[in-house]
Design a protein around this motif. Structure first.
Motif, PDB file in Angstrom:
ATOM      1  N   SER A 117       0.834  -1.209   0.000  1.00 25.03           N
ATOM      2  CA  SER A 117       0.000   0.000   0.000  1.00 25.03           C
ATOM      3  C   SER A 117       0.864   1.252   0.000  1.00 25.03           C
ATOM      4  CB  SER A 117      -0.928   0.006   1.219  1.00 25.03           C
ATOM      5  OG  SER A 117      -1.861  -1.040   1.140  1.00 25.03           O
ATOM      6  N   PHE A 118       1.949   1.210   0.753  1.00 19.00           N
ATOM      7  CA  PHE A 118       2.874   2.343   0.824  1.00 19.00           C
ATOM      8  C   PHE A 118       3.481   2.613  -0.557  1.00 19.00           C
ATOM      9  CE2 PHE A 118       7.009   4.279   1.771  1.00 19.00           C
ATOM     10  CZ  PHE A 118       6.646   5.266   2.669  1.00 19.00           C
ATOM     11  N   CYS A 119       3.914   1.553  -1.236  1.00 19.15           N
ATOM     12  CA  CYS A 119       4.513   1.706  -2.570  1.00 19.15           C
ATOM     13  C   CYS A 119       3.482   2.157  -3.597  1.00 19.15           C
ATOM     14  CB  CYS A 119       5.162   0.399  -3.001  1.00 19.15           C
ATOM     15  SG  CYS A 119       6.620  -0.063  -2.046  1.00 19.15           S
ATOM     16  N   GLN A 120       2.247   1.673  -3.482  1.00 23.74           N
ATOM     17  CA  GLN A 120       1.199   2.073  -4.423  1.00 23.74           C
ATOM     18  C   GLN A 120       0.913   3.561  -4.321  1.00 23.74           C
ATOM     19  OE1 GLN A 120      -1.874  -0.739  -3.253  1.00 23.74           O
ATOM     20  NE2 GLN A 120      -1.622  -1.884  -5.147  1.00 23.74           N
ATOM     21  N   GLU A 121       0.894   4.084  -3.105  1.00 21.85           N
ATOM     22  CA  GLU A 121       0.617   5.517  -2.948  1.00 21.85           C
ATOM     23  C   GLU A 121       1.756   6.355  -3.504  1.00 21.85           C
ATOM     24  OE1 GLU A 121      -1.607   8.593  -0.149  1.00 21.85           O
ATOM     25  OE2 GLU A 121      -1.800   6.447   0.063  1.00 21.85           O
ATOM     26  N   MET A 122       2.990   5.922  -3.293  1.00 21.63           N
ATOM     27  CA  MET A 122       4.123   6.635  -3.878  1.00 21.63           C
ATOM     28  C   MET A 122       4.065   6.566  -5.398  1.00 21.63           C
ATOM     29  SD  MET A 122       7.340   5.783  -1.348  1.00 21.63           S
ATOM     30  CE  MET A 122       8.379   6.924  -2.247  1.00 21.63           C
TER      31      MET A 122
END
Length: 232
Positions: A117-122
């Motif tokens: 989720s963290f990588c998707q938002e970035m």
């Protein structure tokens, strides 16, 4: 997660993660979260409200990179320990969590389920900046204005009897900041678009009257929007 173009809403799936390592704090309109050139080891997660992210040039001009109603702010520069390349300004009362990177990294290593989720938002931010770079490279300023209106209508637009309404009130100067041009150019192009019944503006709300016509112009070989009515 939906990838927006100019009005980044972000994913609320990360809210639980950041609430585990930071306390939500209220900020008022006009507060600066960070300023271009700052070195920070923290970033922010916007729970509710709105924040404008801008770039300032040496000549004093300003370009709005994005408007956010959720998600992370200042994360790339904080993690990489490089100066902030933007300024983040709260535009209406907002609730944010300040996230310390030295606390986040070990927390993520113990909770790997949050890493995707963290990588998707970035990735959503990278997508937004790539779209903006493409429009700056391949479109004239007149077409950038039209394309921005189309993307705003896609991101935050709502259907009304008067056309597709962009609910955010937007002055010519604010639109100029978003596109990266002058207020005078915005005024001239908007006047032409109104004459050609492509858009209208009521109390600083922009309505797209003919979405298909606006899109056709963006991808046509026509040069200047204020020449569209010539010869009709």
């Amino acid at each position: 997660m939906e990838s927006n173009h100019y009005w980044l809403k972000g994913s609320h799936s990360l809210q639980e993660l950041f609430q585990g390592i930071g306390k939500p704090v209220q900020y008022k309109s006009g507060d600066r979260l960070f300023t271009q050139g700052d070195m920070t080891d923290y970033f922010y997660y916007l729970i509710d409200g709105a924040v404008k992210v801008v770039v300032n040039w040496e000549n004093g001009s300003e370009k709005t990179v994005m408007n956010q109603e959720g998600g992370m702010l200042g994360v790339v520069t904080a993690i990489n320990r490089i100066p902030q390349f933007t300024t983040a300004i709260v535009t209406k009362p907002s609730t944010l969590i300040k996230v310390d990177v030295p606390t986040l990294i070990p927390y993520l290593s113990n909770k790997p389920e949050w890493i995707l989720s963290f990588c998707q938002e970035m990735g959503a931010k990278v997508h937004l900046l790539t779209v903006q770079l493409s429009t700056m490279t391949f479109l004239t300023v007149e077409k950038r204005i039209c394309y921005t209106l189309l993307m705003l209508s896609r991101d935050i637009g709502s259907d009304t009897s008067q056309g597709l309404k962009i609910p955010a009130r937007m002055t010519d100067q604010e639109l100029a900041n978003l596109v990266g041009t002058s207020r005078a150019t915005i005024s001239k192009v908007m006047s032409s678009l109104k004459k050609n019944n492509l858009v209208t503006k009521i109390k600083n709300h922009i309505y797209i009257v003919d979405k298909e016509g606006l899109r056709n112009f963006v991808f046509s070989n026509d040069s200047m929007t204020w020449n569209l009515s010539e010869g009709n």
